[in-house]
Design a protein around this motif. Structure first.
Motif, PDB file in Angstrom:
ATOM      1  N   ALA A   1      -6.595   1.458 -11.475  1.00 19.96           N
ATOM      2  CA  ALA A   1      -4.853   2.720 -12.315  1.00 19.96           C
ATOM      3  C   ALA A   1      -3.939   2.303 -12.014  1.00 19.96           C
ATOM      4  CB  ALA A   1      -5.370   4.088 -13.205  1.00 19.96           C
ATOM      5  N   VAL A   2      -3.864   2.507 -11.011  1.00 13.46           N
ATOM      6  CA  VAL A   2      -2.318   2.259 -10.368  1.00 13.46           C
ATOM      7  C   VAL A   2      -2.143   0.350 -10.757  1.00 13.46           C
ATOM      8  CG1 VAL A   2      -1.240   1.852  -8.294  1.00 13.46           C
ATOM      9  CG2 VAL A   2      -2.648   3.778  -8.909  1.00 13.46           C
ATOM     10  N   TRP A   3      -3.011  -0.794 -10.558  1.00 15.45           N
ATOM     11  CA  TRP A   3      -2.724  -1.756 -11.390  1.00 15.45           C
ATOM     12  C   TRP A   3      -2.634  -1.292 -12.565  1.00 15.45           C
ATOM     13  CZ3 TRP A   3      -4.980  -5.620 -14.267  1.00 15.45           C
ATOM     14  CH2 TRP A   3      -4.677  -6.716 -13.760  1.00 15.45           C
ATOM     15  N   PHE A   4      -3.351  -1.722 -13.511  1.00 13.89           N
ATOM     16  CA  PHE A   4      -3.438  -1.262 -14.819  1.00 13.89           C
ATOM     17  C   PHE A   4      -1.902  -0.877 -14.282  1.00 13.89           C
ATOM     18  CE2 PHE A   4      -4.288  -0.915 -18.710  1.00 13.89           C
ATOM     19  CZ  PHE A   4      -4.818  -1.845 -19.111  1.00 13.89           C
ATOM     20  N   ASN A   5      -1.319  -0.075 -14.588  1.00 10.45           N
ATOM     21  CA  ASN A   5       0.191   0.096 -15.062  1.00 10.45           C
ATOM     22  C   ASN A   5       1.138  -0.355 -14.470  1.00 10.45           C
ATOM     23  OD1 ASN A   5      -1.239   2.541 -16.415  1.00 10.45           O
ATOM     24  ND2 ASN A   5      -1.045   4.710 -14.266  1.00 10.45           N
ATOM     25  N   ARG A   6       0.645  -1.019 -13.235  1.00 13.38           N
ATOM     26  CA  ARG A   6       1.971  -1.285 -12.772  1.00 13.38           C
ATOM     27  C   ARG A   6       1.975  -3.166 -13.635  1.00 13.38           C
ATOM     28  NH1 ARG A   6       0.911  -1.615  -7.313  1.00 13.38           N
ATOM     29  NH2 ARG A   6      -0.965  -2.765  -7.905  1.00 13.38           N
ATOM     30  N   ASN A   7       0.868  -3.803 -14.547  1.00 14.62           N
ATOM     31  CA  ASN A   7       1.316  -5.061 -15.591  1.00 14.62           C
ATOM     32  C   ASN A   7       1.174  -4.581 -17.032  1.00 14.62           C
ATOM     33  OD1 ASN A   7       0.397  -6.796 -12.933  1.00 14.62           O
ATOM     34  ND2 ASN A   7      -1.278  -5.570 -12.225  1.00 14.62           N
ATOM     35  N   SER A   8       0.691  -3.671 -17.086  1.00 15.31           N
ATOM     36  CA  SER A   8       0.928  -2.969 -18.569  1.00 15.31           C
ATOM     37  C   SER A   8       2.428  -2.383 -18.852  1.00 15.31           C
ATOM     38  CB  SER A   8      -0.580  -2.322 -19.044  1.00 15.31           C
ATOM     39  OG  SER A   8      -0.765  -1.311 -18.158  1.00 15.31           O
TER      40      SER A   8
ATOM     41  N   ARG B   1       0.618  -1.935  -0.125  1.00 16.76           N
ATOM     42  CA  ARG B   1       0.106  -0.084  -0.231  1.00 16.76           C
ATOM     43  C   ARG B   1       0.890   1.069  -0.098  1.00 16.76           C
ATOM     44  NH1 ARG B   1      -3.281  -0.873   4.937  1.00 16.76           N
ATOM     45  NH2 ARG B   1      -3.328  -2.833   4.231  1.00 16.76           N
ATOM     46  N   GLU B   2       1.838   1.480   0.668  1.00 15.18           N
ATOM     47  CA  GLU B   2       3.113   2.182   1.019  1.00 15.18           C
ATOM     48  C   GLU B   2       3.224   2.747  -0.168  1.00 15.18           C
ATOM     49  OE1 GLU B   2       2.876   4.735   3.033  1.00 15.18           O
ATOM     50  OE2 GLU B   2       5.296   5.535   2.165  1.00 15.18           O
ATOM     51  N   ARG B   3       4.176   1.482  -1.358  1.00 18.37           N
ATOM     52  CA  ARG B   3       4.765   1.606  -2.928  1.00 18.37           C
ATOM     53  C   ARG B   3       3.429   2.113  -3.913  1.00 18.37           C
ATOM     54  NH1 ARG B   3       7.232  -3.909  -1.787  1.00 18.37           N
ATOM     55  NH2 ARG B   3       5.232  -4.192  -3.305  1.00 18.37           N
ATOM     56  N   ASP B   4       2.410   2.130  -3.374  1.00 18.57           N
ATOM     57  CA  ASP B   4       1.038   2.138  -3.751  1.00 18.57           C
ATOM     58  C   ASP B   4       1.115   4.059  -3.943  1.00 18.57           C
ATOM     59  OD1 ASP B   4       0.770  -0.309  -5.221  1.00 18.57           O
ATOM     60  OD2 ASP B   4      -0.965  -1.031  -4.501  1.00 18.57           O
TER      61      ASP B   4
END
Ligand SMILES: [Zn+2]
Length: 146
Positions: A120-127, A9-12
């Protein structure tokens, strides 16, 4: 486990903060250096105009696109559970696509499901970077092979 979740969570949070700062900086620079090809701009600062690539060579930004998608072949684990399609029970492969801030899942059966736990954070991390452009969502889904 909780420590890892807290660290994640802190990294996000840090990532989002950095993205927010980068976007604010981008907006600030965009305002300071007008990129339109108006006669007055060109007359005032021809060297600035010459330093930029022609607009057709610029990389696409999120604002240029109606959405983005990725193919996600492995099971999608969200909050410790393997995500299944609520309509047919498929659990992989997925097409994960984002429109605005909303993340959607498309199963192999063609069912679309809104997934509020991904963002969007998850998406950016995985794309990765944008590789192909498609005229419609359906064209894109066909192109990724689902
Ligand atoms: Zn399904």
């Amino acid at each position: 486990m909780f420590r890892r979740m807290r660290e994640r969570r802190e990294r996000d949070r840090i990532y989002e903060e950095q993205m927010h700062r980068a976007l604010a900086e981008h907006d600030r620079i965009s305002r300071e250096i007008p990129l339109s090809r108006s006669a007055s701009t060109a007359a005032q600062s021809p060297s600035v105009e010459e330093e930029f690539l022609p607009r057709e060579l610029w990389a696409h930004t999120r604002e240029d696109l109606a959405g983005m998608m990725i193919r996600y072949d492995q099971p999608l684990v969200i909050e410790g559970e393997v995500r299944e399609c609520p309509q047919c029970g498929s659990y992989r492969p997925w097409v994960v696509y984002i429109t605005g801030e909303d993340v959607w899942l498309r199963c192999p059966g063609g069912h679309d499901t809104y997934e509020p736990r991904l963002d969007a954070v998850w998406f950016n991390r995985n794309s990765g970077p944008v590789r192909d452009l498609h005229a419609s969502l359906e064209d894109g889904i066909k192109a990724v092979g689902l």
